[in-house]
Design a protein around this motif. Structure first.
Motif, PDB file in Angstrom:
ATOM      1  N   LEU A  98       0.842  -1.198   0.000  1.00 62.07           N
ATOM      2  CA  LEU A  98       0.000   0.000   0.000  1.00 62.07           C
ATOM      3  C   LEU A  98       0.878   1.249   0.000  1.00 62.07           C
ATOM      4  O   LEU A  98       0.633   2.206  -0.741  1.00 62.07           O
ATOM      5  N   LEU A 133       2.313   1.679  -3.376  1.00 65.41           N
ATOM      6  CA  LEU A 133       1.298   2.109  -4.333  1.00 65.41           C
ATOM      7  C   LEU A 133       1.010   3.609  -4.171  1.00 65.41           C
ATOM      8  O   LEU A 133       0.819   4.326  -5.144  1.00 65.41           O
ATOM      9  N   PHE A 136       1.834  -1.582 -11.501  1.00 63.96           N
ATOM     10  CA  PHE A 136       1.303  -2.608 -12.408  1.00 63.96           C
ATOM     11  C   PHE A 136       2.288  -3.005 -13.509  1.00 63.96           C
ATOM     12  O   PHE A 136       1.880  -3.468 -14.563  1.00 63.96           O
ATOM     13  N   ILE A 178       1.144  -8.025  -4.853  1.00 63.43           N
ATOM     14  CA  ILE A 178      -0.220  -8.045  -5.388  1.00 63.43           C
ATOM     15  C   ILE A 178      -0.883  -6.673  -5.254  1.00 63.43           C
ATOM     16  O   ILE A 178      -1.737  -6.304  -6.042  1.00 63.43           O
ATOM     17  N   VAL A 179      -0.436  -5.888  -4.267  1.00 60.21           N
ATOM     18  CA  VAL A 179      -1.037  -4.561  -4.090  1.00 60.21           C
ATOM     19  C   VAL A 179      -0.437  -3.546  -5.064  1.00 60.21           C
ATOM     20  O   VAL A 179      -1.169  -2.820  -5.730  1.00 60.21           O
ATOM     21  N   VAL A 180       0.886  -3.496  -5.186  1.00 58.17           N
ATOM     22  CA  VAL A 180       1.489  -2.436  -6.004  1.00 58.17           C
ATOM     23  C   VAL A 180       1.637  -2.840  -7.471  1.00 58.17           C
ATOM     24  O   VAL A 180       1.601  -1.991  -8.362  1.00 58.17           O
ATOM     25  N   ALA A 181       1.759  -4.157  -7.728  1.00 58.77           N
ATOM     26  CA  ALA A 181       2.001  -4.584  -9.106  1.00 58.77           C
ATOM     27  C   ALA A 181       0.800  -5.286  -9.721  1.00 58.77           C
ATOM     28  O   ALA A 181       0.731  -5.457 -10.933  1.00 58.77           O
ATOM     29  N   GLY A 182      -0.152  -5.706  -8.892  1.00 58.17           N
ATOM     30  CA  GLY A 182      -1.281  -6.448  -9.413  1.00 58.17           C
ATOM     31  C   GLY A 182      -0.865  -7.843  -9.812  1.00 58.17           C
ATOM     32  O   GLY A 182       0.232  -8.296  -9.466  1.00 58.17           O
TER      33      GLY A 182
END
Lengths: 262, 259
Positions: free
Chosen positions: B103, B106, B128, B206-210
Motif C-alpha cells: 500500500l 502504491l 502494475f 499483489i497490491v502495487v504490481a497487481g
C-alpha cells in the motif's frame, strides 16, 4: 517511589491486556454461532443482514467470512466448517454441490449488473473509452465470479463492437485481482483508471463514479445461497437462510444495490 | 553448578515445534508428488511465472548488492547523528506487514502517488509493471542483506585493513582484498535470505504490481490464482519453490561450514 509507579503501571497494563483479551474472546454464554461464507460483493449487505438478524435472534452470533466466491468454494471443498455459502455465481456454487456438501438445493437470492468504476475526475465517460490507449484497466481474476462475468461481457462486446475493439480493451488490462473489492480498491486509491465491478460495489465508495455498460452486453448475474452439511447446525443455518430470503432480507439487499434474482 | 536439563524433556517439548515446522512442508510435497507433476510443471502458467520470478528476483538481488553494500558499510563503520533512527527506518520493511508495504509503495508510485503523479505526467508508469514487482521485492527483502553485511563489516577488524594500507594497498584494494573475503559468508547468507524472501514475496506485490500473467504474476501470485482453478498446477509450483529454497539452505550450510 519509582518502584511503586512501575508496579502501578504494570498492573494497569496487565489489566488492560486482560480486558482486551476478554473482549476479543467473549462470546455470550450459550451463544450459537452461524458461520456464513459470502462473496466479497456481499460484504456491506451481509454485514447489515447479520447485525439485524442478531438483533432479532438473541443468543445467535453470525460469523462472516468474505472472499472471492472461488476462494470460499475452494476452502469449503478443503473442509472449512461453514454453515451457509452465498456465491456470486452458479459456477462456484456448482463446485460445492458437485461434491455433495449441501443440504437442499441452492436458491437464487439476488442479481446484479456490471459497471465501469472510475475516479470521479477521470475522463472515462462511455463504454468505448475502455479501448483508449494507455488506460489502466483492472479486472478480477478469471476464476473470480466478477472476473468471469467481465470476460463474458467482453466476449459479447467482441460480437457487436468487433474483436479489434475488445483486443484494445484487453491490452489495457494491467491486473487481474483476487476479488471484487480489491479490484474496486485499485480505482478508489487512484492507482487505476477503470475497473469492471458490480453496480452494488460502486455504492459505498467515495471519490469514484460508475459508467454504465450497454444492457445488450450485460451477462446474467445470479447469486445462489445454500446451507452446508459441514457446519453441523442445520437448523440455525436454515433459519439464517430463510431470513435472507424473507421480505425484509431481500429489501435490505435491494437497499445495497442488488437486483432481485433474474 | 547448575544442573543440565534432561535431554528427554528437551526432546519431548521441542518435538511439538519441530513437528509443526516440518509436517506442513511434508504434506505439500506428498500431495504434489503425483503422476501428473511433470505435465503440471510444463503448464504455460508455471513456466511463465517461473521465468518472471527468476528475472525479477535476479534484478532485485543485483540492485540489493549494488546499493545495499555501501549502506551496510556506512552503518557499520561510521558514527553520525540520527544513526539509530536511520537504522530503525531501514529495518522497518522487515517488520511491516507486506500488504502495508504494498500500500505504501502504491501510494508512492501509483497514478496519484507522491512520485507516481509527476512521473505519469512524464509518461512513466511504474505501478502494475514488472518494475513494480522488483520494487516490492527490493523494499521487503533488501534490509535482510543490509543486516547481514552490517554485522559482518562490524566484526571485521579494522586494523587488518589498516595493515594492508600501510603495505601500500590502496583503500579500495584493501577493501577488495581484505574486507570482502572476510565478509564472504555473510554475503552469501545475505544473498540467500534476500533472494528467497524476494522469491516468496506476495502481499506487497499483489497490491502495487497487481497480478497479470507474464508481466506481474510471479510464482506466489500464480499459486494463489491457480489454487482456485487448477490445484495440480498450484501444487507443482509450491513444490518447486519449497525444493529450491531447501536446496539453497543446504548449500548455504555447507558453504559456511567449510569456510
Amino acid at each position: 517511589m519509582w518502584r511503586l509507579l512501575e508496579f502501578v503501571a504494570m498492573t494497569r497494563l496487565v489489566r488492560c491486556v486482560v480486558a482486551a483479551l476478554a473482549l476479543v474472546l467473549a462470546t455470550p454464554a450459550g451463544a450459537q454461532t452461524v458461520r456464513v461464507f459470502a462473496a466479497s460483493s456481499l460484504t456491506d449487505a451481509f454485514t447489515a443482514l447479520a447485525r439485524s438478524y442478531e438483533a432479532t435472534h438473541r443468543g445467535v452470533h453470525v460469523a462472516l467470512d468474505f472472499a472471492a466466491s472461488s476462494t470460499l468454494a475452494t476452502q469449503i471443498l478443503q473442509g472449512a466448517p461453514a454453515d451457509v455459502f452465498a456465491s456470486a455465481n452458479p459456477i462456484q456454487m456448482k463446485r460445492v454441490t458437485d461434491a455433495g456438501l449441501q443440504l437442499g438445493p441452492p436458491t437464487p437470492f439476488a442479481g446484479n449488473s456490471l459497471v465501469i468504476l472510475t475516479p470521479s475526475r477521470s475522463t472515462v465517460r462511455t463504454f468505448d473509452d475502455l479501448a483508449r490507449p494507455g488506460l489502466l484497466l483492472v479486472l478480477a481474476a478469471p476464476q473470480v465470479p466478477v472476473g468471469h462475468y467481465a470476460d463474458e461481457m467482453l466476449a459479447a462486446a467482441a460480437r457487436t463492437y468487433g474483436s479489434a475493439f475488445v483486443d484494445a480493451v484487453r491490452s489495457n488490462v494491467v491486473s487481474r485481482e483476487p476479488n471484487v473489492r480489491q479490484t474496486a480498491a485499485k480505482v478508489a486509491l487512484g492507482a487505476a483508471d477503470a475497473a469492471i465491478v458490480y453496480a452494488s460495489d460502486a455504492r459505498g465508495l467515495t471519490g469514484v463514479r460508475s459508467v454504465t455498460i450497454p444492457p445488450a452486453l450485460q451477462p446474467t448475474i445470479v447469486y445462489p445461497l445454500v446451507v452446508l452439511k459441514s457446519g453441523g447446525q442445520p437448523a440455525a443455518a436454515q433459519a439464517f437462510r430463510d431470513f435472507v430470503l424473507s421480505r425484509p432480507g431481500l429489501a435490505a439487499l435491494a437497499s445495497y444495490g442488488f437486483a432481485p434474482p433474474p | 553448578m547448575r544442573a543440565r536439563l534432561s535431554p528427554g524433556l528437551l526432546i519431548g517439548t521441542g518435538l511439538v515445534l519441530m513437528i509443526l515446522l516440518v509436517l506442513p512442508t511434508l504434506a505439500l510435497l506428498l500431495r504434489a508428488a503425483r503422476p501428473d507433476l511433470a505435465s503440471a510443471l510444463l503448464d504455460p502458467t508455471v513456466t511463465t511465472a517461473l521465468r518472471l520470478s527468476l528475472a525479477t528476483t535476479a534484478v532485485s538481488l543485483a540492485a540489493t548488492v549494488v546499493f545495499g553494500t555501501p549502506v551496510a558499510y556506512l552503518l557499520a563503520r561510521f558514527e553520525f547523528r540520527g544513526k539509530v533512527l536511520l537504522e530503525a527506518l531501514l529495518d522497518l520493511p522487515l517488520v511491516l506487514p507486506p500488504v502495508v508495504a504494498g500500500l505504501a509503495l502504491l501510494l508512492l508510485v501509483g497514478r496519484r502517488g507522491l512520485l507516481g503523479a509527476p512521473l505519469a505526467a512524464l509518461g512513466v508508469h511504474v505501478a502494475f509493471t514488472s518494475a513494480a514487482v522488483v520494487l516490492a521485492q527490493l523494499f521487503v527483502a533488501s534490509p535482510l542483506y543490509v543486516r547481514s553485511m552490517k554485522a559482518a563489516f562490524r566484526s571485521t577488524p579494522r586494523n587488518l585493513e589498516a595493515a594492508a594500507i600501510t603495505l601500500h594497498a590502496s583503500r579500495l584494494r584493501a577493501f577488495r582484498r581484505v574486507t570482502l573475503p572476510l565478509t564472504l559468508p555473510a554475503f552469501v547468507e545475505g544473498c540467500v535470505l534476500t533472494w528467497t524472501r524476494a522469491l516468496g514475496e506476495f502481499g506487497a506485490t499483489i497490491v502495487v504490481a497487481g497480478s497479470l500473467e507474464g508481466r506481474t504474476q510471479t510464482m506466489p501470485l500464480a499459486i494463489y490464482a491457480e489454487l482456485e482453478s487448477n490445484l495440480g498446477v498450484a501444487l507443482a509450483m509450491g513444490a518447486i519453490l519449497t525444493l529450491a529454497a531447501f536446496a539453497l539452505l543446504l548449500l548455504f550450510r555447507r558453504l559456511t561450514r567449510s569456510t
